[in-house]
Design a protein around this motif. Sequence first.
Motif, PDB file in Angstrom:
ATOM      1  N   GLN A   1       0.826  -1.203   0.000  1.00  0.00           N
ATOM      2  CA  GLN A   1       0.000   0.000   0.000  1.00  0.00           C
ATOM      3  C   GLN A   1       0.863   1.257   0.000  1.00  0.00           C
ATOM      4  O   GLN A   1       0.577   2.228  -0.697  1.00  0.00           O
TER       5      GLN A   1
ATOM      6  N   PRO B   1      -4.076  -7.587  -4.301  1.00  0.00           N
ATOM      7  CA  PRO B   1      -5.338  -7.547  -3.546  1.00  0.00           C
ATOM      8  C   PRO B   1      -5.280  -6.518  -2.422  1.00  0.00           C
ATOM      9  O   PRO B   1      -4.269  -6.369  -1.737  1.00  0.00           O
ATOM     10  N   GLY B   2      -6.396  -5.791  -2.251  1.00  0.00           N
ATOM     11  CA  GLY B   2      -6.501  -4.853  -1.144  1.00  0.00           C
ATOM     12  C   GLY B   2      -5.779  -3.545  -1.341  1.00  0.00           C
ATOM     13  O   GLY B   2      -5.746  -2.715  -0.428  1.00  0.00           O
TER      14      GLY B   2
ATOM     15  N   ASP C   1     -11.094  -1.328  -6.305  1.00  0.00           N
ATOM     16  CA  ASP C   1     -11.502  -2.723  -6.454  1.00  0.00           C
ATOM     17  C   ASP C   1     -11.170  -3.215  -7.861  1.00  0.00           C
ATOM     18  O   ASP C   1     -11.499  -2.566  -8.854  1.00  0.00           O
ATOM     19  N   THR C   2     -10.491  -4.350  -7.929  1.00  0.00           N
ATOM     20  CA  THR C   2     -10.093  -4.942  -9.208  1.00  0.00           C
ATOM     21  C   THR C   2     -10.264  -6.454  -9.114  1.00  0.00           C
ATOM     22  O   THR C   2     -10.515  -6.995  -8.034  1.00  0.00           O
TER      23      THR C   2
ATOM     24  N   ASP D   1      -8.909  -8.506  -6.217  1.00  0.00           N
ATOM     25  CA  ASP D   1      -9.665  -8.638  -4.970  1.00  0.00           C
ATOM     26  C   ASP D   1     -10.680  -9.767  -5.026  1.00  0.00           C
ATOM     27  O   ASP D   1     -11.361 -10.039  -4.030  1.00  0.00           O
ATOM     28  N   ARG D   2     -10.786 -10.420  -6.172  1.00  0.00           N
ATOM     29  CA  ARG D   2     -11.741 -11.524  -6.335  1.00  0.00           C
ATOM     30  C   ARG D   2     -11.026 -12.782  -6.845  1.00  0.00           C
ATOM     31  O   ARG D   2     -11.575 -13.540  -7.642  1.00  0.00           O
TER      32      ARG D   2
END
Length: 302
Positions: free
Chosen positions: A198, A221-222, A226-227, A230-231
């Motif tokens: 981050q 992720p995170g 949102d991309t 993240d899934r």
Amino acid sequence: MAKIAFIGLGNMGGGMAANLAKAGYQVRAFDLSQPALDRAVERGAAAAKSAAAACKDAEAVVTMLPAGKHVAEVYRSTVLSAAPKTAILLDCSTIDVATAKAVETDAQAAGFTMVDAPVSGGIAAAEGGTLTFMVGGSDEGFARARPILENMGKAVIHAGGPGSGQAAKICNNMLLGATMAATCETFVLAQKLGLDPQVFFDIASKASGQSWSMTSYCPVPGVGPDTPADRGYEGGFAAALMLKDLQLAMAAAQEAGAYTPMGGEAEELYRRFVDLGGGTKDFSGIIKMIDDSWAPPAETKE
């Protein structure tokens, strides 16, 4: 509203056809997949029994097909003989430039106005009507195609003459593939050097290393918006499709005599990722291969 034949209702075409129906066009749809055709009907289109039936009396024909061979076959065997000469023809598939030019030459010889109009934006943009269209063809063709395309996208840009839309698309996606690979490498290196992902994002997204792959489609992720990261890298733009576009770019570069070492390296990386079983994952999932955490799917035993 105009009658539109829509041929090819896959992940992209299904959403595009639905947006045309939502805009009030009379959409007559066809696909070899019955489930895909059924979904189009549920979303406002009328089902056609064949591509030829879809084209009958159409004022416009839109195609969204997997590859150049499919586009050439559908136009030469069906569209150019079944559609009225007054119809505007729009091929939104992503195919090689040579085939796009050849099909448009055939269409012009048969008395049609045609454009190649590949898209950028992925499945979510196709569903939401926020695609970007890169259009190749005459000024007349662009003027006729634009009102239709505007109901499926946020931007409709005239790239130039026949085949220019395809040229713009493969150049754009070569750049995207190379920058995503570099972005993934950078995040892996940053973590191995002890940087928090981050924190590195906060720095690089405001510094000279900033790119769309980082700030709008971060592969970690995170981190960031949102991309698919993240899934579990599901949804988005499949790595197999990125590989296809990179292969088209490399073929075009060879034909044009252009030196594209970064594009070639990106193609090799995505080929390895697809060969390892990552073809259905979002293309940003290549970070899992770059940090050595990706493994081929376990073999199933009978």
